[in-house]
Write a protein that holds these residues in place. Structure first.
Motif, PDB file in Angstrom:
ATOM      1  N   PHE A   1       6.580  -0.430   3.161  1.00  0.00           N
ATOM      2  CA  PHE A   1       6.336  -0.900   4.524  1.00  0.00           C
ATOM      3  C   PHE A   1       5.032  -0.301   5.034  1.00  0.00           C
ATOM      4  N   VAL A   2       4.116  -1.178   5.394  1.00  0.00           N
ATOM      5  CA  VAL A   2       2.769  -0.770   5.817  1.00  0.00           C
ATOM      6  C   VAL A   2       2.404  -1.536   7.089  1.00  0.00           C
ATOM      7  N   ASN A   3       1.272  -1.140   7.678  1.00  0.00           N
ATOM      8  CA  ASN A   3       0.864  -1.841   8.900  1.00  0.00           C
ATOM      9  C   ASN A   3       0.104  -3.140   8.600  1.00  0.00           C
ATOM     10  N   PHE A   4      -0.640  -3.178   7.479  1.00  0.00           N
ATOM     11  CA  PHE A   4      -1.402  -4.378   7.141  1.00  0.00           C
ATOM     12  C   PHE A   4      -1.175  -4.750   5.669  1.00  0.00           C
ATOM     13  N   PRO A   5      -0.095  -5.470   5.342  1.00  0.00           N
ATOM     14  CA  PRO A   5       0.169  -5.837   3.944  1.00  0.00           C
ATOM     15  C   PRO A   5      -0.977  -6.604   3.296  1.00  0.00           C
ATOM     16  N   LYS A   6      -1.648  -7.470   4.070  1.00  0.00           N
ATOM     17  CA  LYS A   6      -2.727  -8.273   3.498  1.00  0.00           C
ATOM     18  C   LYS A   6      -3.956  -7.437   3.155  1.00  0.00           C
ATOM     19  N   GLY A   7      -3.997  -6.223   3.663  1.00  0.00           N
ATOM     20  CA  GLY A   7      -5.165  -5.383   3.419  1.00  0.00           C
ATOM     21  C   GLY A   7      -5.093  -4.590   2.127  1.00  0.00           C
ATOM     22  N   ILE A   8      -3.974  -4.699   1.401  1.00  0.00           N
ATOM     23  CA  ILE A   8      -3.829  -3.952   0.144  1.00  0.00           C
ATOM     24  C   ILE A   8      -4.554  -4.708  -0.960  1.00  0.00           C
ATOM     25  N   HIS A   9      -5.662  -4.170  -1.429  1.00  0.00           N
ATOM     26  CA  HIS A   9      -6.414  -4.789  -2.513  1.00  0.00           C
ATOM     27  C   HIS A   9      -5.679  -4.573  -3.834  1.00  0.00           C
TER      28      HIS A   9
END
Length: 450
Positions: free
Chosen positions: A410-418
């Motif tokens: 669980f993260v704040n910006f899933p789309k930001g994980i490269h």
């Protein structure tokens, strides 16, 4: 431990065995699928589709048994396979506790039926005679044609829609010993996959110490995905032999397309894929594609470089060869690699040592507390990237399933994980959790606000 000692440790499943026999295209595979409540056996209108013995678990009124589908007993198979198929049928009869012989109610008795009846009489095994393709009471009059064979009682059935099946199965199971199917769920399922003619059936025959599967130098000998049940050192396994998977552009016959679909479906029901590669030919693009199929389906993998006995090499050349294969299949960097010879048995039985190690990791479960301590150490060692001017934060992680291990972060910006950072996290998880031999799945989700 040498091969001879290991082979003596093999013991087949102790549930009673029931074999279905008959000439080609009488409906044996359809009956097998109906009784096992599966679609494991390949069914097609062409005679001779089934060639090997195919094993499945069956349960009828609390009576558990192993059901065996066999190839068509016939004098009209091609010279290449006719005697081999007959051998498989005879072997199935010898190992069975009971036998179901299936006739074709639409075509009537034939000389092949007569030959098979004589063979069954010599076996002294209980035989139950079913006349298939009887769709209802109005068609049962054809049973009188089969009494010329001197057998009985005759059970009218329709494998297609189940008509008459209860009478046949009630009679069959009435004399089988009672058992429970509990052990079946604990078997490790191993699918042997690869291109045509890389030695898949030869490997299983070597491991079983028996010509259980039909072997030929002609590519495409195995048409179905065949299950074989065995034990090694008191540990149960199911070995799934599959048809060779060709490139799409080379697949033209309808039956071959069905075989390949079955091979790919076998990956959905196995735990570990044994990816066989011809060491003489080296890794091809199709080998990489097949390995990719297994990875896409989340299967653990063991790479087997077969025909290693034919490779001329010294220790340095062998190491270079293996490293080149690993580089070609770098997307399977977690998969153990073993050099074997199905023909000579060289290192073939070491496969099971790796299976135990890989399966242990594949099915492992990590407590949430330990998992989050590991994640904290990983993140502190290398911080996540910035996404749209804000640092990505990992709040917590949990394992949601095994086989393979799947972790939700669980993260704040899933789309930001490269993908490069995801790869970093997976590699560190392998190191810190001892999961170097299994695929790992990471799922990133946005934490819901309370």
């Amino acid at each position: 431990m040498n091969n001879q000692t290991m082979e003596k440790d093999f013991e087949y499943d102790m549930k009673p065995i029931v074999a279905i026999v008959g000439r080609p295209n009488v409906g044996k595979s359809t009956l097998f699928n109906r009784i096992t409540r599966s679609r494991k056996a390949l069914v097609d209108g062409s005679p001779g589709v089934t060639r090997d013995r195919n094993y499945g678990d069956a349960l009828w009124d609390d009576v558990a048994f192993t059901l065996v589908d066999t190839g068509g007993f016939s004098d009209f198979e091609s010279e290449e396979f006719g005697h081999l198929v007959r051998y498989q049928v005879i072997q199935a009869i010898e190992e069975a506790d009971e036998i179901v012989m299936l006739f074709d109610g639409r075509q009537g008795p034939t000389p092949i039926d007569t030959d098979l009846v004589h063979l069954l009489r010599r076996s002294s095994k209980p035989v139950f005679y079913g006349v298939n393709k009887i769709d209802g009471p109005r068609h049962e009059s054809v049973l009188s044609d089969f009494y010329v064979l001197g057998v009985g009682p005759l059970y009218p059935v329709s494998a297609e829609d189940g008509y008459g099946l209860h009478d046949l199965m009630d009679a069959l199971t009435a004399v089988l010993p009672r058992s429970t199917p509990e052990a079946a769920s604990h078997r490790i399922r191993l699918a042997v996959i690869g291109r045509p003619n890389v030695g898949k059936s030869s490997l299983i025959n070597r491991l079983l110490g028996d010509q259980r599967l039909l072997v030929s130098e002609i590519p495409g000998t195995t048409r179905d995905a065949v299950d074989t049940i065995c034990k090694v050192n008191n540990k149960e396994y199911i070995l799934i032999d599959t048809a060779g998977i060709r490139r799409k552009g080379r697949v033209r016959k309808k039956l071959e397309k069905f075989s390949i679909i079955k091979a790919l479906r076998s990956l959905n029901r196995c735990d570990i894929a044994l990816v066989m590669i011809d060491a003489v030919e080296g890794v091809t693009d199709q080998d990489a594609n097949i390995a990719g199929y297994a990875l896409e389906r989340g299967r653990a993998c063991i790479i087997l470089l077969n025909k290693w006995d034919l490779i001329e090499k010294d220790s340095k050349a062998a190491e270079q060869y293996v490293n080149a294969v690993k580089d070609r299949l770098k997307f399977l960097s977690f998969a153990p690699m073993l050099t074997i010879s199905a023909l000579t048995g060289q290192r073939a039985f070491k496969i099971f040592d790796w299976v135990e190690k890989v399966y242990g990791q594949y099915t492992t479960r990590i407590s949430t507390g330990r998992l989050n301590r590991v994640f904290e150490a990983i993140i502190n060692q290398h911080q996540p990237p910035v996404y749209r001017g804000r640092r990505i934060k990992f709040y917590y992680a949990t394992q949601v399933s095994a086989g393979p291990p799947r972790f939700v972060c669980f993260v704040n910006f899933p789309k930001g994980i490269h993908f490069s950072y995801e790869r970093y996290v997976i590699n560190r998880l392998r190191e810190k959790l001892g999961l170097d031999g299994t695929p790992i799945r990471l799922i990133f989700r946005k934490r819901e606000k309370k």
